[in-house]
Write a protein that holds these residues in place. Structure first.
Motif, PDB file in Angstrom:
ATOM      1  N   UNK A 449     -10.347 -39.675   9.873  1.00  0.00           N
ATOM      2  CA  UNK A 449     -10.941 -40.792   9.150  1.00  0.00           C
ATOM      3  C   UNK A 449     -11.503 -41.754   9.935  1.00  0.00           C
ATOM      4  N   UNK A 450     -12.605 -42.216   9.782  1.00  0.00           N
ATOM      5  CA  UNK A 450     -13.305 -43.143  10.428  1.00  0.00           C
ATOM      6  C   UNK A 450     -14.025 -44.022   9.636  1.00  0.00           C
ATOM      7  N   UNK A 470      -7.584 -30.713   4.955  1.00  0.00           N
ATOM      8  CA  UNK A 470      -8.033 -31.888   3.958  1.00  0.00           C
ATOM      9  C   UNK A 470      -9.278 -32.435   4.521  1.00  0.00           C
ATOM     10  N   UNK A 471     -10.259 -32.451   3.688  1.00  0.00           N
ATOM     11  CA  UNK A 471     -11.689 -33.235   4.307  1.00  0.00           C
ATOM     12  C   UNK A 471     -11.496 -34.430   4.857  1.00  0.00           C
ATOM     13  N   UNK A 472     -12.104 -34.923   6.137  1.00  0.00           N
ATOM     14  CA  UNK A 472     -12.334 -36.092   6.595  1.00  0.00           C
ATOM     15  C   UNK A 472     -12.935 -37.057   5.684  1.00  0.00           C
ATOM     16  N   UNK A 473     -12.898 -38.464   6.144  1.00  0.00           N
ATOM     17  CA  UNK A 473     -13.732 -39.331   5.505  1.00  0.00           C
ATOM     18  C   UNK A 473     -14.449 -40.358   6.575  1.00  0.00           C
ATOM     19  N   UNK A 481     -15.886 -45.428   3.525  1.00  0.00           N
ATOM     20  CA  UNK A 481     -15.192 -46.654   4.525  1.00  0.00           C
ATOM     21  C   UNK A 481     -15.983 -47.025   5.669  1.00  0.00           C
ATOM     22  N   UNK A 482     -17.446 -46.808   5.628  1.00  0.00           N
ATOM     23  CA  UNK A 482     -18.129 -47.326   6.414  1.00  0.00           C
ATOM     24  C   UNK A 482     -18.006 -46.658   7.981  1.00  0.00           C
ATOM     25  N   UNK A 483     -17.753 -45.414   7.889  1.00  0.00           N
ATOM     26  CA  UNK A 483     -17.573 -44.675   9.285  1.00  0.00           C
ATOM     27  C   UNK A 483     -18.796 -44.042   9.787  1.00  0.00           C
TER      28      UNK A 483
END
Length: 486
Positions: A449-450, A470-473, A481-483
């Motif tokens: 998560x970034x 599970x795929x990252x975000x 989430x603006x990473x």
């Protein structure tokens, strides 16, 4: 016996002097007594002026230089008087003034007897170039008979130099307190006064007064009692040992039950008091399970201190707490140990308040209910060696700071589960440089998560780079989430 008209003694007109046998002649008529008396006076005076010592009776003239007779009926000769006076003066060692001396050329002492006294007429030195400095009016007095002339080194001990000129001399008060220090009165440099302060040898400083001045020993005694002896300074590398059969009253310097500490924190506290200089300091925890939290201290050290175990048999396992806390500490190196935890919020390693540490070789992360690693904002973690994950966690890695782990291998055993995700970077400025890593094994949970302007750089590793199912975000900085992930 009669007198003639011309005033001659009648019975012997040509007698030149009286010898006591003469008699006055009867006075005849026509005698001029004035002429007679004048004639007698002239004769007497001429006779006295011709006196010699030979004319006196025996023992009247005394030539004994000791005046032993001590008589009122004898007359001592001039020579006897002089010899007697000189002898008495010499016997009494009386000061005998011998003259003035120009000392501008640094003359030697003259040959002299005891009592011979000289006055300085021109300032300089007496006794040669290495002699005594003298001023006009000073005196130098011989204290030994038959002293040869010479310089200060040769005969200086046989002379006393007396200062009679007091220019520059220091004067003091009529009385003072015994033991008090003297201070100058005014700015002339010539008058001292009772300074009002006494020297104190009290090492407790009990009086706490401005009227006491402590000695060097008193200061050291007080400091040692109240501030300790200061930091120990290393002169070689040092290792403190921790064992399950050790004792915190030991010195920690031997890997034995009688030498090692019982707790890791005791070793940390002792290490914190040391000035390591450029020497290596190591805390070595032997095989065992250590359940007390460890706080890494700030150190005086040019090299990063090391906390090491002996491998996976050195286990740091805490409940509902942080196993190893780096709270603004010196950049420690952690190596050769297994880190686990239980209970809510159990973090294996946590960095806060600007801390920066390194994970070295032989690290294994076991199961914990919190995070394996938590890096707060402003902190940094460097991982330089391969490591193992043998148990799951809420997150393996959470960071609001920076993490560098390029080129290493992470081995996952037993398919650990990361209930919230493998890694999360969720604050602007947080970054993860993870290029060239290899992951061996598998895990369940979200890969990454970034968000919120944080970034992860994998060097083109792709969306499935990190372990998980599970795929990252957070791969698009322009969308929630603006990473930034690459």
């Amino acid at each position: 016996m009669g007198l003639s008209a011309t005033g001659k003694i009648s019975d012997d007109p040509d007698k030149p002097f009286l010898d006591g046998t003469e008699k006055l002649a009867a006075v005849g008529g026509g005698i001029n007594y004035g002429i007679l008396l004048s004639t007698i006076r002239s004769w007497v005076l001429s006779s006295i002026s011709g006196l010699t010592t030979a004319m006196f009776a025996a023992n009247v003239i005394d030539t004994d230089t000791t005046l032993a007779a001590n008589s009122d009926t004898r007359l001592a000769s001039q020579k006897a008087v002089k010899a007697y006076a000189d002898a008495r003066i010499a016997a009494q060692d009386a000061m005998v003034f011998k003259g003035a001396t120009d000392c501008s050329g640094n003359p030697n002492y003259p040959a002299a007897d005891r009592g011979h006294t000289y006055r300085v007429s021109v300032a300089g030195k007496i006794g040669g170039a290495s002699g005594v400095v003298v001023e006009i009016g000073d005196m130098f007095i011989c204290n030994t008979d038959a002293t040869a002339g010479g310089n200060q080194a040769a005969v200086g001990a046989k002379w006393n130099v007396i200062q009679t000129n007091i220019d520059g001399a220091v004067t003091g008060p009529a009385s003072a307190t015994s033991g008090n220090l003297a201070t100058y009165n005014g700015t002339s440099g010539k008058i001292i006064q009772d300074g009002g302060a006494a020297i104190s040898t009290d090492g407790t400083f009990a009086s706490n007064a401005d009227t006491k001045v402590p000695t060097e020993k008193a200061v050291k005694t007080y400091f040692a009692a109240n501030a300790g002896a200061g930091r120990a300074v290393l002169t070689a590398d040092r290792t403190y040992y921790v064992r399950s059969d050790g004792n915190d009253s030991n010195n920690g310097l031997a890997d034995t039950s009688g030498g090692a500490f019982l707790t890791i924190q005791k070793a940390m506290d002792v290490a914190a008091a040391i000035d390591c200089g450029h020497w290596q300091l190591t805390v070595s925890a032997q095989a065992g399970t250590w359940t007390a939290p460890v706080v890494l201290p700030r150190m005086l050290s040019a090299k990063a201190p090391i906390l090491t175990g002996v491998g996976s048999t050195t286990i740091l396992s805490v409940a509902a707490n942080t196993g190893i806390l780096a709270n603004g500490c010196t950049p420690w190196i952690l190596q050769n140990m297994k880190l686990t935890g239980s209970g809510a919020g159990a973090y294996c390693v946590r960095l806060t308040n600007g801390a920066a540490i390194t994970l070295g070789s032989g690290i294994e992360f076991g199961a914990t209910t919190g995070y394996h690693i938590y890096v707060h904002g402003g902190c940094g973690l460097t991982i330089t060696s391969n490591y193992t994950i043998s148990g799951g966690a809420d997150f393996h890695l959470v960071s609001n700071g920076w993490v560098y782990s390029s080129g290493i291998t992470v081995t996952l055993t037993g398919t650990p589960t990361f209930s919230s995700g493998y890694c999360v970077f969720n604050l602007s400025g947080a970054s993860y440089f993870a290029s060239g890593m290899t992951f061996s094994g598998s895990a369940t949970g979200q890969r990454f998560i970034v968000s919120n302007g944080a970034s992860i750089y994998t060097g083109g590793g792709g969306a499935n780079y990190f372990p998980g199912n599970v795929a990252g975000s957070g791969t698009n900085p322009g969308a929630s989430p603006y990473g930034m992930y690459s």
